[in-house]
Enzyme design. Structure first.
Site, PDB file in Angstrom:
ATOM      1  N   ASP A 176       0.785  -0.985  -0.053  1.00 35.40           N
ATOM      2  CA  ASP A 176      -0.169  -0.091  -0.015  1.00 35.40           C
ATOM      3  C   ASP A 176       1.020   1.104   0.096  1.00 35.40           C
ATOM      4  OD1 ASP A 176      -2.209   1.721   0.495  1.00 35.40           O
ATOM      5  OD2 ASP A 176      -1.577   1.923   2.634  1.00 35.40           O
ATOM      6  N   ASP A 195      -6.966  -1.772   3.883  1.00 36.37           N
ATOM      7  CA  ASP A 195      -6.095  -2.925   3.447  1.00 36.37           C
ATOM      8  C   ASP A 195      -6.531  -4.199   3.882  1.00 36.37           C
ATOM      9  OD1 ASP A 195      -4.159  -1.316   2.012  1.00 36.37           O
ATOM     10  OD2 ASP A 195      -3.525  -0.240   3.831  1.00 36.37           O
ATOM     11  N   ASP A 206      -1.657  -1.040   5.985  1.00 32.87           N
ATOM     12  CA  ASP A 206      -1.793  -0.377   7.305  1.00 32.87           C
ATOM     13  C   ASP A 206      -3.041  -0.143   7.792  1.00 32.87           C
ATOM     14  OD1 ASP A 206      -1.956   2.885   7.275  1.00 32.87           O
ATOM     15  OD2 ASP A 206      -1.357   2.081   5.801  1.00 32.87           O
TER      16      ASP A 206
END
Length: 665
Positions: free
Chosen positions: A359, A553, A549
């Site tokens: 990410d 996600d 995080d």
């Protein structure tokens, strides 16, 4: 109310010498004494008799046999119970107990009483060493992770300091932590400032400065000064307690290789029985037909004895114990570096990663704005920066805080007058006799400042001085210090990198190019990330990891082969669904996890290699001694001793993993 002298017992710590071990030691000691006594005083009555009737008529023969049987039952009772318990369960029946018990009973049936009992004695000695070693290693793990003091300094009303048991600390209690003392619970600093060593929690060896309002974690150490903290967790719900719980629960999960050993034993043990039967029967039949002598002593004995010895040698104890212990040591080693691995199976997958997907915001970047480009018009760059800096130091907006941090000019903002923050637009203020505007295009338009309409997918911040347009800043997210090192390290290891981001195209591609990421996808919703993740999983030969995080996600972390979550700033959903939790949000911990996985798997292979090599050599020795003329059989207890010795060697190899020093490049 408990006193400060109350002795805290960690629920994960075990008694090294448990009641079961004490009972085993007692039974082994009595059995050994009986064997020695019988072999000394009654060995003459166990000679070969001319007939069975003559043997049965001899009282001393009965005494000797019964003494041996008592000695046998003392050490074999537990195994006999488990044997019959598993008798009708295929996947549990074919284990090391069946091998040892059949070999031992077989030796007794061919009247090798002492051999049969010694096999069981040595097996039980191995069990004693195994349980003591495993208990001791688990306690060592607990002590390594949980180094918190067992008392806390409670600040009472009136300022009195009272020492209380750590487990009595309640949320909201005020605690005093002196220099070089460890925090027993998580808390918020309410007084004082210091440097805090968080190496035991995050694996980060550089101390973190803390002041009023900052959070501190149990297991960290106050390095200087005195801190007053307000407890935000109890002792049993603190960060250290959660880490310990995760590590201990992770040890219970089976890795791919552990499961392989279990499946292997289901096929291996029946094959061992078949080989043992063939070794006992085929040579005996060949010798019988060749010599026309079918007596037990001349034809059958040596080869039956060989078959029984092969059962003892083939016992897979070392593998059954050594492999799980190795993975558990790997999990413990990772925890020392601030990495929580939720099961040994993930080491196998991490060791074979093809792609690591990241990410962007909060994972590879800090989530704070930094300056990408400065475009000053009509004034010097120095003046351009001064005007922006003095105003943004007063702003509470993330953009202002990011700019102030990026410039860090140290200029006083005391000369700023008439400061106004306009939500959704920007700032206005007077500075050194000039009227300053800093903000978006709307702010300048509303104040009739002519300016170009700059087209960019980055965040733009315009500057106006006394109604004149003076340029703009281009802003974007800030990469973390170790993000580029992490990407480069993955490439050196032959692992492809990708970034799946919800950011706009220009921002995502800028960060991807800056860090050198192989594939960048942007404008993605959580469902879009899943589609790209599944595509990559179909395209590559091995495993795909996802590192994130936020709550958005969590689906991708759960769907990937190995999900990494940033544990400090990460959402509860991400951490809960992750297979690996990085405690300090440093992306380079992904590299450390890969190195730990490689070392763990390498150590596991050493366990397998040592076990199979030694067993193979002992088995060859048994074959050679049996088939060479004028030699005696390899004693059965030697095979058992080799198995017990291999088990101890494998335990030591597993424990050596904790001595590894992990360095990444």
């Amino acid at each position: 109310m408990a006193t400060s002298q109350t002795k805290y017992m960690n629920p994960y710590k075990k008694t090294v010498v448990s009641p079961r071990v004490i009972a085993l030691i007692a039974r082994v000691a009595i059995s050994t004494a009986l064997v020695i006594f019988t072999s000394i005083y009654f060995s003459d009555y166990l000679i070969e008799y001319h007939s069975t009737a003559e043997k049965f008529a001899e009282t001393n023969w009965w005494i000797a046999v019964n003494l041996y049987m008592v000695a046998f039952l003392l050490v074999a009772a537990e195994c006999i119970y488990k044997f019959f318990l598993h008798l009708f369960t295929w996947h549990e029946f074919f284990d090391e107990i069946a091998l040892m018990l059949v070999a031992s009973v077989g030796a007794i049936l061919i009247e090798e009483y002492m051999e049969g009992i010694i096999v069981m004695i040595l097996y039980q000695i191995g069990e004693i060493f195994e349980e003591i070693s495993v208990n001791r290693s688990q306690n060592m793990i607990v002590d390594t992770i949980d180094m918190r003091p067992k008392v806390a300094n409670l600040v009472c009303e009136g300022g009195e300091i009272k020492e209380i048991p750590a487990e009595e600390v309640q949320v909201g209690d005020m605690l005093l932590v002196r220099a070089h003392e460890m925090f027993v619970v998580d808390g918020e600093v309410v007084g004082g400032s210091s440097l805090v060593d968080e190496a035991s929690i995050t694996g980060e060896f550089a101390p973190r400065p803390v002041k009023k309002g900052d959070s501190v974690y149990s297991g960290s150490t106050n390095q200087e000064g005195v801190l007053s903290i307000k407890a935000t967790t109890t002792f049993s719900d603190s960060t250290t307690a959660k880490i310990l719980k995760l590590v201990m629960e992770s040890g219970e999960k089976k890795s791919k290789n552990e499961n392989f050993i279990h499946r292997f034993c289901l096929k291996y043990t029946p094959c061992v029985f078949v080989v043992a039967i063939l070794l006992a029967i085929v040579p005996s039949v060949v010798v019988g037909f060749t010599t026309n002598d079918w007596s037990m002593s001349n034809t059958w004995f040596d080869y039956i004895y060989l078959g029984l010895t092969s059962l003892v040698i083939a016992c897979p104890c070392a593998l059954v114990i050594g492999i799980p212990l190795t993975y558990f040591m790997g999990i413990t080693l990772a925890s020392r570096y601030g990495i929580i691995v939720k099961g040994g199976e993930f080491f196998d997958k991490i060791n074979e990663l093809s792609v690591v997907v990241f990410d962007k915001t909060g994972t590879l970047t800090t989530g704070e704005f930094s300056i990408v480009k400065e475009n000053n018009i009509g004034i010097s760059l120095e003046k351009f920066r001064d005007y922006i800096y003095v105003g943004e130091t007063l702003s509470t907006h993330p953009i202002g805080q990011g700019i102030a941090k990026a410039y860090s000019l140290g200029i006083s903002n005391k000369k700023v007058k008439n400061y106004t923050e306009i939500p959704g637009e920007g700032l206005t203020y007077d500075y050194e006799g000039s009227h300053i505007l800093i903000g978006n295009s709307r702010l300048l338009s509303n104040n009739n400042v002519k300016h170009p309409d700059v087209q960019s997918e980055f965040t733009l911040l315009y500057l106006s001085v006394d109604g004149e347009y003076c340029g703009y800043l281009t802003l974007d997210d800030t990469p973390k210090t170790n993000s580029k090192i992490t990407v480069e390290g993955l490439k050196k290891r032959g692992i492809k990198t990708a970034m799946l981001s919800g950011a706009k195209k220009v921002s995502a591609e800028y960060m991807g190019n800056l860090l050198g990421i192989d594939e960048v996808q942007y404008n993605l919703l959580p469902k879009d990330k899943i589609k790209h993740l599944e595509r990559m999983m179909d395209e590559v030969p091995h495993y795909v990891a996802y590192v994130g995080d936020g709550a958005n996600d969590a689906p991708a972390i759960l769907r990937s082969d190995v999900g990494f979550a940033m544990g400090s700033i990460g959402s509860d959903a991400a951490v809960e669904n992750a297979d690996v939790v990085i405690m300090n949000d440093d992306p380079s911990k992904v590299l450390e996890t890969i190195e730990i996985a490689k070392d763990t798997v390498k150590q596991m292979k050493w366990v397998v290699a040592v076990a199979l090599t030694i067993k193979g050599l002992v088995f060859i020795a048994a074959l050679v001694l049996t088939f060479l003329p004028s030699t005696n059989n390899l004693p059965m207890w030697v095979g058992d001793l080799a198995d017990t010795g291999v088990l101890i060697i494998c335990i030591v190899i597993a424990l050596l993993l904790l001595a590894k020093k992990i360095k990444v490049e």
